[in-house]
Each structure stands twice: as C-alpha cells, then as structure tokens.
Motif scaffolding. Structure first.
Motif, PDB file in Angstrom:
ATOM      1  N   SER A 145      -0.478 -10.829  -2.825  1.00 42.34           N
ATOM      2  CA  SER A 145       0.553 -11.508  -2.043  1.00 42.34           C
ATOM      3  C   SER A 145       0.387 -13.022  -2.114  1.00 42.34           C
ATOM      4  O   SER A 145       1.370 -13.760  -2.301  1.00 42.34           O
ATOM      5  CB  SER A 145       0.506 -11.037  -0.589  1.00 42.34           C
ATOM      6  N   MET A 146      -0.829 -13.486  -1.936  1.00 43.07           N
ATOM      7  CA  MET A 146      -1.077 -14.920  -1.983  1.00 43.07           C
ATOM      8  C   MET A 146      -0.717 -15.495  -3.350  1.00 43.07           C
ATOM      9  O   MET A 146      -0.084 -16.552  -3.456  1.00 43.07           O
ATOM     10  CB  MET A 146      -2.547 -15.205  -1.660  1.00 43.07           C
ATOM     11  N   ASN A 147      -1.108 -14.804  -4.415  1.00 41.49           N
ATOM     12  CA  ASN A 147      -0.814 -15.287  -5.760  1.00 41.49           C
ATOM     13  C   ASN A 147       0.678 -15.253  -6.063  1.00 41.49           C
ATOM     14  O   ASN A 147       1.164 -16.027  -6.896  1.00 41.49           O
ATOM     15  CB  ASN A 147      -1.569 -14.445  -6.794  1.00 41.49           C
ATOM     16  N   ALA A 148       1.418 -14.378  -5.373  1.00 40.99           N
ATOM     17  CA  ALA A 148       2.858 -14.283  -5.581  1.00 40.99           C
ATOM     18  C   ALA A 148       3.629 -15.307  -4.758  1.00 40.99           C
ATOM     19  O   ALA A 148       4.843 -15.430  -4.910  1.00 40.99           O
ATOM     20  CB  ALA A 148       3.338 -12.878  -5.239  1.00 40.99           C
ATOM     21  N   GLY A 149       2.912 -16.037  -3.856  1.00 44.90           N
ATOM     22  CA  GLY A 149       3.571 -17.067  -3.062  1.00 44.90           C
ATOM     23  C   GLY A 149       3.889 -16.664  -1.642  1.00 44.90           C
ATOM     24  O   GLY A 149       4.463 -17.446  -0.880  1.00 44.90           O
ATOM     25  N   CYS A 150       3.523 -15.446  -1.238  1.00 41.96           N
ATOM     26  CA  CYS A 150       3.795 -14.984   0.128  1.00 41.96           C
ATOM     27  C   CYS A 150       2.892 -15.722   1.113  1.00 41.96           C
ATOM     28  O   CYS A 150       1.710 -15.910   0.874  1.00 41.96           O
ATOM     29  CB  CYS A 150       3.567 -13.477   0.215  1.00 41.96           C
ATOM     30  N   LEU A 189       0.837  -1.200   0.000  1.00 40.96           N
ATOM     31  CA  LEU A 189       0.000   0.000   0.000  1.00 40.96           C
ATOM     32  C   LEU A 189       0.869   1.245   0.000  1.00 40.96           C
ATOM     33  O   LEU A 189       0.601   2.206  -0.728  1.00 40.96           O
ATOM     34  CB  LEU A 189      -0.923  -0.005   1.225  1.00 40.96           C
ATOM     35  N   GLY A 190       1.894   1.222   0.835  1.00 41.50           N
ATOM     36  CA  GLY A 190       2.756   2.391   0.945  1.00 41.50           C
ATOM     37  C   GLY A 190       3.474   2.714  -0.355  1.00 41.50           C
ATOM     38  O   GLY A 190       3.803   3.876  -0.623  1.00 41.50           O
ATOM     39  N   HIS A 191       3.731   1.692  -1.171  1.00 42.08           N
ATOM     40  CA  HIS A 191       4.406   1.902  -2.449  1.00 42.08           C
ATOM     41  C   HIS A 191       3.405   2.037  -3.607  1.00 42.08           C
ATOM     42  O   HIS A 191       3.813   2.067  -4.773  1.00 42.08           O
ATOM     43  CB  HIS A 191       5.358   0.740  -2.728  1.00 42.08           C
ATOM     44  N   HIS A 192       2.105   2.100  -3.266  1.00 45.95           N
ATOM     45  CA  HIS A 192       1.031   2.335  -4.244  1.00 45.95           C
ATOM     46  C   HIS A 192       0.938   1.224  -5.289  1.00 45.95           C
ATOM     47  O   HIS A 192       0.490   1.449  -6.413  1.00 45.95           O
ATOM     48  CB  HIS A 192       1.219   3.696  -4.937  1.00 45.95           C
ATOM     49  N   TYR A 193       1.391   0.009  -4.893  1.00 47.86           N
ATOM     50  CA  TYR A 193       1.222  -1.138  -5.790  1.00 47.86           C
ATOM     51  C   TYR A 193      -0.218  -1.636  -5.742  1.00 47.86           C
ATOM     52  O   TYR A 193      -0.753  -2.113  -6.741  1.00 47.86           O
ATOM     53  CB  TYR A 193       2.189  -2.252  -5.386  1.00 47.86           C
ATOM     54  N   THR A 194      -0.836  -1.537  -4.564  1.00 47.12           N
ATOM     55  CA  THR A 194      -2.243  -1.872  -4.387  1.00 47.12           C
ATOM     56  C   THR A 194      -2.949  -0.718  -3.692  1.00 47.12           C
ATOM     57  O   THR A 194      -2.303   0.177  -3.134  1.00 47.12           O
ATOM     58  CB  THR A 194      -2.406  -3.152  -3.539  1.00 47.12           C
ATOM     59  N   ARG A 195      -4.270  -0.757  -3.697  1.00 46.63           N
ATOM     60  CA  ARG A 195      -5.047   0.332  -3.095  1.00 46.63           C
ATOM     61  C   ARG A 195      -5.720  -0.072  -1.788  1.00 46.63           C
ATOM     62  O   ARG A 195      -6.103   0.795  -0.995  1.00 46.63           O
ATOM     63  CB  ARG A 195      -6.118   0.799  -4.094  1.00 46.63           C
ATOM     64  N   THR A 196      -5.921  -1.365  -1.563  1.00 47.15           N
ATOM     65  CA  THR A 196      -6.597  -1.830  -0.349  1.00 47.15           C
ATOM     66  C   THR A 196      -5.877  -3.049   0.210  1.00 47.15           C
ATOM     67  O   THR A 196      -5.078  -3.700  -0.496  1.00 47.15           O
ATOM     68  CB  THR A 196      -8.059  -2.218  -0.645  1.00 47.15           C
ATOM     69  N   PHE A 197      -6.197  -3.377   1.474  1.00 50.15           N
ATOM     70  CA  PHE A 197      -5.637  -4.577   2.074  1.00 50.15           C
ATOM     71  C   PHE A 197      -6.144  -5.830   1.356  1.00 50.15           C
ATOM     72  O   PHE A 197      -5.428  -6.833   1.265  1.00 50.15           O
ATOM     73  CB  PHE A 197      -6.000  -4.640   3.551  1.00 50.15           C
ATOM     74  N   LEU A 198      -7.379  -5.791   0.858  1.00 58.02           N
ATOM     75  CA  LEU A 198      -7.918  -6.940   0.128  1.00 58.02           C
ATOM     76  C   LEU A 198      -7.104  -7.186  -1.141  1.00 58.02           C
ATOM     77  O   LEU A 198      -6.720  -8.328  -1.425  1.00 58.02           O
ATOM     78  CB  LEU A 198      -9.387  -6.706  -0.225  1.00 58.02           C
ATOM     79  N   GLU A 199      -6.824  -6.138  -1.899  1.00 54.78           N
ATOM     80  CA  GLU A 199      -5.999  -6.288  -3.094  1.00 54.78           C
ATOM     81  C   GLU A 199      -4.608  -6.807  -2.729  1.00 54.78           C
ATOM     82  O   GLU A 199      -4.033  -7.641  -3.439  1.00 54.78           O
ATOM     83  CB  GLU A 199      -5.857  -4.943  -3.821  1.00 54.78           C
ATOM     84  N   THR A 200      -4.097  -6.313  -1.622  1.00 48.73           N
ATOM     85  CA  THR A 200      -2.771  -6.733  -1.182  1.00 48.73           C
ATOM     86  C   THR A 200      -2.769  -8.213  -0.818  1.00 48.73           C
ATOM     87  O   THR A 200      -1.826  -8.942  -1.140  1.00 48.73           O
ATOM     88  CB  THR A 200      -2.327  -5.901   0.034  1.00 48.73           C
ATOM     89  N   ALA A 201      -3.822  -8.665  -0.127  1.00 47.48           N
ATOM     90  CA  ALA A 201      -3.921 -10.079   0.245  1.00 47.48           C
ATOM     91  C   ALA A 201      -3.937 -10.964  -0.991  1.00 47.48           C
ATOM     92  O   ALA A 201      -3.240 -11.988  -1.058  1.00 47.48           O
ATOM     93  CB  ALA A 201      -5.172 -10.308   1.083  1.00 47.48           C
ATOM     94  N   VAL A 202      -4.721 -10.583  -2.001  1.00 47.34           N
ATOM     95  CA  VAL A 202      -4.827 -11.374  -3.222  1.00 47.34           C
ATOM     96  C   VAL A 202      -3.496 -11.402  -3.966  1.00 47.34           C
ATOM     97  O   VAL A 202      -3.003 -12.468  -4.380  1.00 47.34           O
ATOM     98  CB  VAL A 202      -5.937 -10.808  -4.135  1.00 47.34           C
TER      99      VAL A 202
END
Length: 228
Positions: A17-22, A2-15
């Motif tokens: 991150s999970m798809n990236a293997g985190c 979020l801080g780097h403006h890669y995503t806009r919400t925690f939900l987007e970040t969760a999706v």
C-alpha cells in the motif's frame, strides 16, 4: 487486499500500500490493522522514512486546513448544529442538487416533465415498494436520516394538484409477497402511473452482492402489471 488474496499478511499489505501511494486506511475499531505494521516495515527496510513522511504530509496538511489543531473558538465549524445543517437554505440546495442529478434514460412521447398546470383533475398513481417507505430510500454509508425531512415519492407527488392514489404491491425491496390486485387497481384507475422500484440496503450493500442484475422478487412482475 487480504480478502482478495493479493497479500498474505498485514505487513505485506502495509508495504504494498505504501509503495502504491496509499496514505489512509479505513480500520476503525480494529486493534490489529495494517497501519500498526508500518513501523516494522520501516525497520525491515521495506519502506523508507522519506516515503513515510511523503505519505503523512498531505494528511496533516488537510487536517490543518480543516482547523483540527486550532482552538475550538477559532473553528467556525464548532458553532454549527442541526439547525444550521437542516436550515431551509441547505435543504433547498439539496433539493436543487437532486433535481439536477436526475438521469432520464427515455422519455417516450414527451411524458416528462409532469407540469402542474396540466394535472388538475388528473388521477396519478404511485406504486411499488419504494413509493412510500422512507427506510429503504437511503444507501450504504448514508447518514442517519431525520424522518420529518424525508419526502418519499408519494409524499412529494401529493403536493401536486392531482388526485394521488398509492399501492405498494409489496412492502419491502425483496418483494416476496406481492399483491397484483392492489397494483392493478391503482394503476388501472389512473391517468399517470409512477412506478418506484429498486434494491436498497436490504438487497445489496458493501460485502453483500447480488447474484444477478434482475429486479428482486416480484418487482419485474409488478412493473409489468402496472404497464398493462
């Protein structure tokens, strides 16, 4: 993210991150975090239950290997206390690791290593804000140090068979108030000068970046004075 403006919400970040293997989030003390939005992502079909299981499995496998789910009596780590952590064996191992991890960028005229047999009668000066300040020797994410076990450069060099003098020049890494006379006096009277400079957490940590790669404050001037 979020801080780097890669995503806009925690939900987007969760999706993402999970798809990236985190499979692990550093969110200690945060009630609203990315982890809490994984069930919503699952319901919406952004991630699958199998993906979630694949991410969780190595985490719990590691925790099981560490004995987190065993009775305390079965876990050998439960019996460890500070006396074991700070035992002579472990301190000697830490010293060995420090010695073997030094990076020598230049060794003009074979100055190093300083040999104890060559030092009797020699005058050695240790100068700079990192020469005898235990607080600034530890970086970000470091454990709380035990003062009795901290060897500053000055304290360590004083174990050598040499006449050791000390001059900080400036007391803190920012080095805003600098005493040229103090450094020049110590360095000028020495056969060998050890200059201890750097940044430390006063100058840079996570989320606290430097504007440039220059030495802070008057540290470069301190170095130049010591060399001259």
């Amino acid at each position: 993210m979020l801080g780097h403006h890669y995503t806009r919400t925690f939900l987007e970040t969760a999706v993402a991150s999970m798809n990236a293997g985190c499979n692990l989030e550093l969110s200690y003390g945060m009630r609203n975090n990315v982890f809490m939005h994984i069930p919503q992502a699952l319901v919406m079909g952004n991630i699958t239950l199998q993906m979630l299981r694949d991410r969780v499995r190595p985490l719990f496998y590691t925790r099981m290997r560490l004995g987190e789910f065993d009775p305390p009596a079965m876990n050998p780590y439960s019996a460890l206390d500070l006396s074991a952590v700070q035992s002579p064996e472990h301190r000697n191992l830490s010293l060995e690791a420090a010695v073997k991890s030094f990076v020598l960028l230049k060794n003009a005229r074979g100055t190093l290593p300083l040999r104890a047999r060559d030092l009797p009668g020699k005058r050695l000066a240790v100068v700079g804000p990192f020469a005898d300040n235990p607080r600034v020797l530890f970086g970000d994410y470091a454990p709380v140090p035990e003062p009795q076990y901290i060897y500053t450069p000055r304290r360590g060099l004083e174990t050598l068979p040499a006449n050791v003098s000390f001059a900080a020049g400036c007391r803190e890494p920012q080095c805003q108030q600098y005493s040229r006379v103090e450094v020049a006096g110590a360095a000028g009277a020495a056969d060998v000068v050890v200059v201890c400079l750097g940044t430390g957490t006063d100058v840079e940590t996570e989320a606290k970046d430097r504007r440039d790669l220059s030495l802070p404050g008057h540290q470069l001037e301190l170095l130049q004075d010591a060399v001259q």
